[in-house]
Write an enzyme that holds these catalytic residues in place. Sequence first.
Site, PDB file in Angstrom:
ATOM      1  N   GLY A 217      -7.189  -1.728  -9.150  1.00 52.44           N
ATOM      2  CA  GLY A 217      -6.489  -0.916 -10.147  1.00 52.44           C
ATOM      3  C   GLY A 217      -7.383   0.166 -10.721  1.00 52.44           C
ATOM      4  O   GLY A 217      -8.308   0.669 -10.065  1.00 52.44           O
ATOM      5  N   SER A 218      -7.145   0.490 -11.968  1.00 54.36           N
ATOM      6  CA  SER A 218      -7.819   1.637 -12.578  1.00 54.36           C
ATOM      7  C   SER A 218      -9.310   1.435 -12.800  1.00 54.36           C
ATOM      8  O   SER A 218     -10.019   2.400 -13.097  1.00 54.36           O
ATOM      9  CB  SER A 218      -7.145   1.986 -13.910  1.00 54.36           C
ATOM     10  OG  SER A 218      -5.843   2.484 -13.680  1.00 54.36           O
ATOM     11  N   THR A 219      -9.818   0.205 -12.663  1.00 58.20           N
ATOM     12  CA  THR A 219     -11.271   0.034 -12.769  1.00 58.20           C
ATOM     13  C   THR A 219     -11.980   0.801 -11.658  1.00 58.20           C
ATOM     14  O   THR A 219     -13.131   1.212 -11.826  1.00 58.20           O
ATOM     15  CB  THR A 219     -11.674  -1.450 -12.708  1.00 58.20           C
ATOM     16  OG1 THR A 219     -11.253  -2.017 -11.456  1.00 58.20           O
ATOM     17  CG2 THR A 219     -11.057  -2.230 -13.861  1.00 58.20           C
TER      18      THR A 219
END
Length: 488
Positions: free
Chosen positions: A217-219
């Site tokens: 995801g956005s990590t």
Amino acid sequence: MNKPLRRIALFCGLLVLALLVRDNWLQYVRADELNTRTENRRVEIERYAHERGNIIVDGSAITGSTETKGSDFKYKTTWKDGPMWAPVTGYASQAFGATQLEKLNDSILTGNDDRLFFDRTLSMFTGEKKQGGNVVTTLNADAQKAAFKGLGDKKGAVAALDPKTGAILALASTPSYDPSVFAGNSVSTDSKNYNKLKNDKDEPMLNRALRQTYPPGSTFKIVTAAAALENGLYTDVNAKTRSPLPYYLPDTDHQPLNNEGNIPCKNATMMVALQWSCNTVFGKISADLGNDKMKAEAEKFGFNEPKLDTPVRAAESVFPTDNRPQNAMDGIGQASNRATPLQMAMVASTVANDGKLMEPYMVDSLQAPNLNVIEKHQPKELSRPVSAENAQKLQAMMENVVQKGTGKNAQMQGVTVGGKTGTAQHGVDNSGKPYAWFISYAKTDSGSPVAVAVVVEDSKAVGADISGGGLAAPIAKDVMQAVINSKK
């Protein structure tokens, strides 16, 4: 000597020679084969005839030995807080063998390692019983407790590292199991307990911190930002990017890449884009750089490495070779992009360590029974994914996320925290409940002692609760606080 006697003597000599040849053949040539045969119980009986060495955390043993009742195997292994430590130690069972640290260091723990030959020889003359050696880990007991408690009854994992050395400080996975319940060889209890765990649909014996990969995801936008800086696509994190809104995926019939809600993403700076987690900005960065450059940067952080040993081997995290629209999605941690919690802790630790990625490890040393050190690990630099200058730019971006953005739940009094939240879609047509991610590091006056990655697979979460900031960030905060407190 008459002829018949000479013949008898010669025949007896041949018999003695044949016996010597056969004896040497069995003792030296076929020794390993015979020792490992399942029919040879003498080897196994000797193996369990003495207490096994221990695995050590913060100077205290987290394993032990107890006598086995009703068996010719005298001793079996026990654990203190088994479910909490099982993801670190693995199991050691009389019936089912061993895994992880228990297996990889079996010769030390049993006392059969060649490096313990002197200890074994000395015990023969002194009459002392044979003992196994110890495995001294890098784990921080308070950090492990914070991670295990934070995950609670949720399914997920935590990995925490010392950025400067690569030492693993916490490695938690839930649901977990107690290795003590099948450490013996009883069919009615040990076998029953083992088979129940193996058949559990929640896979409590799966080490999610090392062996499970998830869409990050956005990590992953930290890696995408690093690629933008390292390749010169953008050099100023406070300068506006060329990011239209709406943004359509390349080579598609106007398929939009959406953001989460009405957030300020049009031509946003990378600083603001990370603060609000703008998919459009980082998806376009990935598309502008192209798959080759994105993949090369991801590999500097450890992706696509099939042999990462801690010494327990971690699953391979993958940044794929993809077409243009899928590569844009890979850049925001979706599509075929997959990572272990350990891998994402490595990303956070690299940023915290001014661009240096250290090899993760969780065995500090091996000890003989008399506590003499027979092997000591030396920290090793794996790569430099970003320059020190660009790492400091990434630090400013991650710290802004915690101060003003989606990671506020990780704020700590008197400590600078950098972080990145993530909510990863998965399942057919993204039908599964999203995974909640948070990666972070803590910075004190003495530097950055800890970097953490947390992922939560919470099937019970609903609505706004499914977010890295809401579910994962508080766990990371507690782990970081535990490490900082332990150093005071």
